[in-house]
Design a protein around this motif. Structure first.
Motif, PDB file in Angstrom:
ATOM      1  N   HIS A  58     -68.350   8.240  14.269  1.00 23.73           N
ATOM      2  CA  HIS A  58     -67.414   7.165  14.595  1.00 23.73           C
ATOM      3  C   HIS A  58     -66.995   7.249  16.059  1.00 23.73           C
ATOM      4  CE1 HIS A  58     -67.101   7.313  10.249  1.00 23.73           C
ATOM      5  NE2 HIS A  58     -66.450   6.169  10.274  1.00 23.73           N
ATOM      6  N   PHE A  59     -66.960   6.102  16.713  1.00 20.87           N
ATOM      7  CA  PHE A  59     -66.466   6.044  18.087  1.00 20.87           C
ATOM      8  C   PHE A  59     -64.982   6.399  18.095  1.00 20.87           C
ATOM      9  CE2 PHE A  59     -65.095   3.497  21.883  1.00 20.87           C
ATOM     10  CZ  PHE A  59     -65.737   4.289  22.813  1.00 20.87           C
ATOM     11  N   TYR A  60     -64.222   5.783  17.202  1.00 19.73           N
ATOM     12  CA  TYR A  60     -62.840   6.175  16.944  1.00 19.73           C
ATOM     13  C   TYR A  60     -62.847   6.906  15.610  1.00 19.73           C
ATOM     14  CZ  TYR A  60     -61.174   3.155  20.656  1.00 19.73           C
ATOM     15  OH  TYR A  60     -60.947   2.585  21.881  1.00 19.73           O
ATOM     16  N   GLY A  61     -62.119   7.990  15.506  1.00 19.76           N
ATOM     17  CA  GLY A  61     -62.131   8.811  14.296  1.00 19.76           C
ATOM     18  C   GLY A  61     -61.700   8.055  13.050  1.00 19.76           C
ATOM     19  N   ARG A  62     -62.065   8.604  11.893  1.00 16.68           N
ATOM     20  CA  ARG A  62     -61.738   7.967  10.622  1.00 16.68           C
ATOM     21  C   ARG A  62     -60.252   8.023  10.310  1.00 16.68           C
ATOM     22  NH1 ARG A  62     -66.246  10.092   6.520  1.00 16.68           N
ATOM     23  NH2 ARG A  62     -64.584   9.710   5.050  1.00 16.68           N
ATOM     24  N   GLN A  73     -68.497   0.377  14.836  1.00 16.86           N
ATOM     25  CA  GLN A  73     -68.093   1.583  15.538  1.00 16.86           C
ATOM     26  C   GLN A  73     -68.647   2.854  14.886  1.00 16.86           C
ATOM     27  OE1 GLN A  73     -65.051   3.895  15.574  1.00 16.86           O
ATOM     28  NE2 GLN A  73     -65.121   3.909  13.359  1.00 16.86           N
ATOM     29  N   ILE A  74     -69.603   2.696  13.980  1.00 14.92           N
ATOM     30  CA  ILE A  74     -70.281   3.836  13.357  1.00 14.92           C
ATOM     31  C   ILE A  74     -71.737   3.800  13.810  1.00 14.92           C
ATOM     32  CG2 ILE A  74     -70.930   4.955  11.204  1.00 14.92           C
ATOM     33  CD1 ILE A  74     -68.593   3.416   9.894  1.00 14.92           C
ATOM     34  N   ASN A  75     -72.232   4.925  14.302  1.00 18.27           N
ATOM     35  CA  ASN A  75     -73.601   4.999  14.801  1.00 18.27           C
ATOM     36  C   ASN A  75     -74.205   6.350  14.438  1.00 18.27           C
ATOM     37  OD1 ASN A  75     -73.886   2.485  16.554  1.00 18.27           O
ATOM     38  ND2 ASN A  75     -71.950   3.345  17.228  1.00 18.27           N
ATOM     39  N   PRO A  76     -75.551   6.420  14.369  1.00 17.33           N
ATOM     40  CA  PRO A  76     -76.185   7.700  14.026  1.00 17.33           C
ATOM     41  C   PRO A  76     -75.953   8.752  15.105  1.00 17.33           C
ATOM     42  CG  PRO A  76     -77.803   5.910  14.085  1.00 17.33           C
ATOM     43  CD  PRO A  76     -76.519   5.360  14.559  1.00 17.33           C
ATOM     44  N   GLN A  77     -75.543   9.908  14.668  1.00 11.68           N
ATOM     45  CA  GLN A  77     -75.377  11.051  15.566  1.00 11.68           C
ATOM     46  C   GLN A  77     -75.946  12.279  14.867  1.00 11.68           C
ATOM     47  OE1 GLN A  77     -71.060  11.086  16.485  1.00 11.68           O
ATOM     48  NE2 GLN A  77     -71.733  11.218  18.600  1.00 11.68           N
ATOM     49  N   CYS A  78     -76.528  13.176  15.654  1.00  9.88           N
ATOM     50  CA  CYS A  78     -76.963  14.435  15.069  1.00  9.88           C
ATOM     51  C   CYS A  78     -75.710  15.240  14.711  1.00  9.88           C
ATOM     52  CB  CYS A  78     -77.872  15.204  16.027  1.00  9.88           C
ATOM     53  SG  CYS A  78     -77.063  15.764  17.526  1.00  9.88           S
ATOM     54  N   LYS A  79     -75.869  16.174  13.810  1.00 13.54           N
ATOM     55  CA  LYS A  79     -74.719  16.933  13.334  1.00 13.54           C
ATOM     56  C   LYS A  79     -74.043  17.707  14.458  1.00 13.54           C
ATOM     57  CE  LYS A  79     -76.220  17.125   8.575  1.00 13.54           C
ATOM     58  NZ  LYS A  79     -75.282  16.154   8.077  1.00 13.54           N
TER      59      LYS A  79
END
Length: 160
Positions: A58-62, A73-79
């Protein structure tokens, strides 16, 4: 003989349903970003992995409920980037640049203003309807990738 006592089921709260919907939405975002082999790219470091090995960052936290179920505002990111590196300014800056390229500076500024507003109240019916829609989209994405099993396609209740 007395029948064994069963505990009454706890009522599911809106927050619990939102949490479930958020997890489903993160999966959907990763599926949409994946190519036909199921590989998607981290928006912050560029590493390519299978969508199951990635997170929905998330670009801005949940903690900002207004953004919890906002797909933009949710995109794929590696862990690594999602869990550890988001605390680093460099990673946050790369994510911001990605968001500005994707949605424009005006949209990012509007999101920033939205983050300072009071958190909205969500209705259970709205969250459940959203969850159902996301599940349908996940199914269509799994079919696109060829990962939807035939056993999942059968009806839930077999004919008698």
């Amino acid at each position: 003989m007395k029948a064994p006592k069963t505990k009454p089921k706890k009522k599911v709260t809106v927050s619990q349903e939102m949490e479930k919907a958020a997890v489903l939405l993160q999966k959907l975002v990763r599926l949409k970003a994946a190519d036909l082999n199921g590989i998607c790219e981290c928006v912050t470091c560029g590493v390519k992995k299978h969508y199951k090995m990635m997170d929905g960052g998330h670009f801005y936290g949940r903690t900002h409920r207004v953004f919890m179920l906002m797909e933009e505002q949710i995109n794929p990111q590696c862990k690594a980037c999602n869990m550890f590196n988001m605390k680093r300014t460099r990673t946050q800056e790369r994510y911001r640049i990605y968001m500005e390229d994707m949605y424009g500076v005006r949209r990012i500024k509007a999101m920033n203003r939205l983050s300072f507003r009071d958190q909205p109240k969500f209705k259970m019916s709205d969250v459940l309807a959203f969850k159902t829609e996301v599940k349908k989209q996940i199914r269509s994405q799994l079919i696109r990738l060829g990962e939807y099993k035939e056993t999942q396609m059968k009806l839930r209740y077999p004919k008698k």
